[in-house]
Design a protein around this motif. Structure first.
Motif, PDB file in Angstrom:
ATOM      1  N   LYS A 193      47.893  44.860  38.511  1.00  0.00           N
ATOM      2  CA  LYS A 193      48.384  44.031  37.767  1.00  0.00           C
ATOM      3  C   LYS A 193      48.618  42.663  38.898  1.00  0.00           C
ATOM      4  CE  LYS A 193      51.308  46.559  34.425  1.00  0.00           C
ATOM      5  NZ  LYS A 193      52.498  46.616  33.977  1.00  0.00           N
ATOM      6  N   ASN A 194      48.782  41.410  38.353  1.00  0.00           N
ATOM      7  CA  ASN A 194      49.021  40.267  39.270  1.00  0.00           C
ATOM      8  C   ASN A 194      50.372  40.148  39.222  1.00  0.00           C
ATOM      9  OD1 ASN A 194      48.777  38.800  37.018  1.00  0.00           O
ATOM     10  ND2 ASN A 194      47.208  37.587  37.541  1.00  0.00           N
ATOM     11  N   GLY A 195      50.688  39.119  39.518  1.00  0.00           N
ATOM     12  CA  GLY A 195      52.349  38.516  39.740  1.00  0.00           C
ATOM     13  C   GLY A 195      52.670  38.172  38.273  1.00  0.00           C
ATOM     14  N   LYS A 196      51.825  37.929  37.233  1.00  0.00           N
ATOM     15  CA  LYS A 196      52.118  37.481  36.109  1.00  0.00           C
ATOM     16  C   LYS A 196      52.169  38.586  34.952  1.00  0.00           C
ATOM     17  CE  LYS A 196      50.316  32.873  37.181  1.00  0.00           C
ATOM     18  NZ  LYS A 196      49.348  32.073  37.057  1.00  0.00           N
ATOM     19  N   GLY A 197      51.901  39.822  35.417  1.00  0.00           N
ATOM     20  CA  GLY A 197      51.639  40.902  34.606  1.00  0.00           C
ATOM     21  C   GLY A 197      50.401  41.177  33.692  1.00  0.00           C
ATOM     22  N   LYS A 198      49.571  40.485  34.190  1.00  0.00           N
ATOM     23  CA  LYS A 198      48.091  40.496  33.806  1.00  0.00           C
ATOM     24  C   LYS A 198      47.393  41.648  34.413  1.00  0.00           C
ATOM     25  CE  LYS A 198      43.715  38.025  33.079  1.00  0.00           C
ATOM     26  NZ  LYS A 198      43.101  36.958  33.621  1.00  0.00           N
ATOM     27  N   LYS A 199      46.973  42.411  33.742  1.00  0.00           N
ATOM     28  CA  LYS A 199      46.274  43.843  34.070  1.00  0.00           C
ATOM     29  C   LYS A 199      44.603  43.337  34.395  1.00  0.00           C
ATOM     30  CE  LYS A 199      48.826  47.308  31.790  1.00  0.00           C
ATOM     31  NZ  LYS A 199      48.849  48.137  30.945  1.00  0.00           N
ATOM     32  N   GLY A 200      43.926  44.305  35.118  1.00  0.00           N
ATOM     33  CA  GLY A 200      42.587  44.092  35.336  1.00  0.00           C
ATOM     34  C   GLY A 200      42.205  43.111  36.294  1.00  0.00           C
ATOM     35  N   VAL A 201      43.037  43.066  37.499  1.00  0.00           N
ATOM     36  CA  VAL A 201      42.581  41.950  38.475  1.00  0.00           C
ATOM     37  C   VAL A 201      42.398  42.917  39.928  1.00  0.00           C
ATOM     38  CG1 VAL A 201      43.684  40.240  40.124  1.00  0.00           C
ATOM     39  CG2 VAL A 201      44.138  40.391  37.835  1.00  0.00           C
ATOM     40  N   PHE A 202      41.407  42.429  40.547  1.00  0.00           N
ATOM     41  CA  PHE A 202      40.952  43.158  41.658  1.00  0.00           C
ATOM     42  C   PHE A 202      41.459  42.341  42.894  1.00  0.00           C
ATOM     43  CE2 PHE A 202      37.918  44.919  38.864  1.00  0.00           C
ATOM     44  CZ  PHE A 202      37.603  46.135  39.302  1.00  0.00           C
ATOM     45  N   GLN A 203      42.664  42.640  43.378  1.00  0.00           N
ATOM     46  CA  GLN A 203      43.519  41.611  44.370  1.00  0.00           C
ATOM     47  C   GLN A 203      43.076  42.010  45.716  1.00  0.00           C
ATOM     48  OE1 GLN A 203      47.730  42.506  43.830  1.00  0.00           O
ATOM     49  NE2 GLN A 203      47.732  41.574  41.950  1.00  0.00           N
ATOM     50  N   GLY A 204      43.069  40.736  46.354  1.00  0.00           N
ATOM     51  CA  GLY A 204      42.218  40.765  47.763  1.00  0.00           C
ATOM     52  C   GLY A 204      40.711  40.643  47.719  1.00  0.00           C
ATOM     53  N   LEU A 205      40.384  40.248  46.627  1.00  0.00           N
ATOM     54  CA  LEU A 205      38.654  40.354  46.817  1.00  0.00           C
ATOM     55  C   LEU A 205      38.205  38.908  46.308  1.00  0.00           C
ATOM     56  CD1 LEU A 205      37.636  43.652  45.079  1.00  0.00           C
ATOM     57  CD2 LEU A 205      37.906  42.790  47.458  1.00  0.00           C
ATOM     58  N   ARG A 206      37.356  38.227  46.572  1.00  0.00           N
ATOM     59  CA  ARG A 206      36.915  36.942  46.198  1.00  0.00           C
ATOM     60  C   ARG A 206      35.297  36.980  46.122  1.00  0.00           C
ATOM     61  NH1 ARG A 206      35.820  32.202  49.485  1.00  0.00           N
ATOM     62  NH2 ARG A 206      36.789  33.252  51.094  1.00  0.00           N
ATOM     63  N   MET A 207      34.662  36.483  45.209  1.00  0.00           N
ATOM     64  CA  MET A 207      33.289  36.329  45.030  1.00  0.00           C
ATOM     65  C   MET A 207      32.614  35.133  45.788  1.00  0.00           C
ATOM     66  SD  MET A 207      32.548  34.136  41.474  1.00  0.00           S
ATOM     67  CE  MET A 207      33.580  35.164  40.363  1.00  0.00           C
ATOM     68  N   THR A 208      31.331  35.427  46.337  1.00  0.00           N
ATOM     69  CA  THR A 208      30.768  34.795  47.416  1.00  0.00           C
ATOM     70  C   THR A 208      29.165  34.543  47.119  1.00  0.00           C
ATOM     71  OG1 THR A 208      30.585  34.201  49.733  1.00  0.00           O
ATOM     72  CG2 THR A 208      30.512  36.560  49.104  1.00  0.00           C
ATOM     73  N   GLY A 209      28.535  33.947  47.849  1.00  0.00           N
ATOM     74  CA  GLY A 209      26.923  33.879  47.930  1.00  0.00           C
ATOM     75  C   GLY A 209      26.395  33.318  46.571  1.00  0.00           C
ATOM     76  N   PRO A 210      25.006  33.588  46.569  1.00  0.00           N
ATOM     77  CA  PRO A 210      24.369  33.074  45.546  1.00  0.00           C
ATOM     78  C   PRO A 210      24.647  33.411  44.001  1.00  0.00           C
ATOM     79  CG  PRO A 210      22.676  33.825  47.101  1.00  0.00           C
ATOM     80  CD  PRO A 210      24.245  34.192  47.475  1.00  0.00           C
ATOM     81  N   ALA A 211      25.093  34.387  43.805  1.00  0.00           N
ATOM     82  CA  ALA A 211      25.488  35.021  42.664  1.00  0.00           C
ATOM     83  C   ALA A 211      26.683  34.395  42.278  1.00  0.00           C
ATOM     84  CB  ALA A 211      25.546  36.772  42.621  1.00  0.00           C
ATOM     85  N   ALA A 212      27.614  34.046  43.140  1.00  0.00           N
ATOM     86  CA  ALA A 212      29.052  33.362  42.511  1.00  0.00           C
ATOM     87  C   ALA A 212      28.684  32.095  42.211  1.00  0.00           C
ATOM     88  CB  ALA A 212      29.868  33.383  43.912  1.00  0.00           C
ATOM     89  N   VAL A 213      27.715  31.442  42.830  1.00  0.00           N
ATOM     90  CA  VAL A 213      27.618  29.923  42.813  1.00  0.00           C
ATOM     91  C   VAL A 213      26.616  29.894  40.950  1.00  0.00           C
ATOM     92  CG1 VAL A 213      25.736  27.847  43.143  1.00  0.00           C
ATOM     93  CG2 VAL A 213      26.932  29.248  45.027  1.00  0.00           C
ATOM     94  N   ASP A 214      25.740  30.908  41.003  1.00  0.00           N
ATOM     95  CA  ASP A 214      25.020  30.872  39.536  1.00  0.00           C
ATOM     96  C   ASP A 214      26.348  31.312  38.628  1.00  0.00           C
ATOM     97  OD1 ASP A 214      22.613  31.456  37.922  1.00  0.00           O
ATOM     98  OD2 ASP A 214      23.610  33.378  37.617  1.00  0.00           O
ATOM     99  N   TYR A 215      27.215  32.181  38.755  1.00  0.00           N
ATOM    100  CA  TYR A 215      27.902  32.652  37.842  1.00  0.00           C
ATOM    101  C   TYR A 215      28.942  31.547  37.599  1.00  0.00           C
ATOM    102  CZ  TYR A 215      32.316  34.548  35.751  1.00  0.00           C
ATOM    103  OH  TYR A 215      33.472  34.612  35.032  1.00  0.00           O
ATOM    104  N   ILE A 216      29.416  30.820  38.571  1.00  0.00           N
ATOM    105  CA  ILE A 216      30.389  29.688  38.178  1.00  0.00           C
ATOM    106  C   ILE A 216      29.660  28.316  37.682  1.00  0.00           C
ATOM    107  CG2 ILE A 216      31.703  27.792  39.418  1.00  0.00           C
ATOM    108  CD1 ILE A 216      32.107  29.816  41.693  1.00  0.00           C
ATOM    109  N   LEU A 217      28.504  28.159  37.919  1.00  0.00           N
ATOM    110  CA  LEU A 217      27.984  27.101  36.998  1.00  0.00           C
ATOM    111  C   LEU A 217      27.529  27.527  35.742  1.00  0.00           C
ATOM    112  CD1 LEU A 217      25.211  25.948  39.978  1.00  0.00           C
ATOM    113  CD2 LEU A 217      27.233  24.864  39.052  1.00  0.00           C
ATOM    114  N   ASN A 218      27.138  28.746  35.619  1.00  0.00           N
ATOM    115  CA  ASN A 218      26.911  29.071  34.217  1.00  0.00           C
ATOM    116  C   ASN A 218      28.074  29.475  33.443  1.00  0.00           C
ATOM    117  OD1 ASN A 218      23.977  28.814  34.108  1.00  0.00           O
ATOM    118  ND2 ASN A 218      24.041  30.422  35.599  1.00  0.00           N
TER     119      ASN A 218
END
Length: 91
Positions: A63-88
């Motif tokens: 859970k994150n601080g707002k009570g929302k479930k389903g968060v992988f805390q301490g992780l961030r996306m990077t690389g070409p797949a991140a760019v592709d995901y964000i743009l799309n």
């Protein structure tokens, strides 16, 4: 998907970031995976099988601080797949 493939996806597309960032939401994590599969010409697993593979790799949602479930805390996306995901995924 083999454990080697999930390991490669994680190595290519995820970095640990323990800043105050809210973490990576489970739906975005799957979207990132689908982008990675597309860029690497792999067939993506269904969402439920992907989440099982992440649990087997030792990654769990919290859970994150707002009570929302389903968060992988301490992780961030990077690389070409991140760019592709964000743009799309932007409207």
């Amino acid at each position: 998907m083999t454990s080697l493939q999930i390991s490669q996806f994680l190595q290519d597309s995820i970095i640990k970031d323990d800043t105050n960032d809210p973490g990576l939401d489970a739906d975005a994590f799957y979207g990132l995976y689908v982008s990675w599969c597309s860029l690497n010409r792999k067939v993506p697993l269904p969402d439920h099988a992907f989440r099982t593979a992440l649990r087997l790799a030792g990654l769990r949602t919290e859970k994150n601080g707002k009570g929302k479930k389903g968060v992988f805390q301490g992780l961030r996306m990077t690389g070409p797949a991140a760019v592709d995901y964000i743009l799309n995924s932007s409207d």
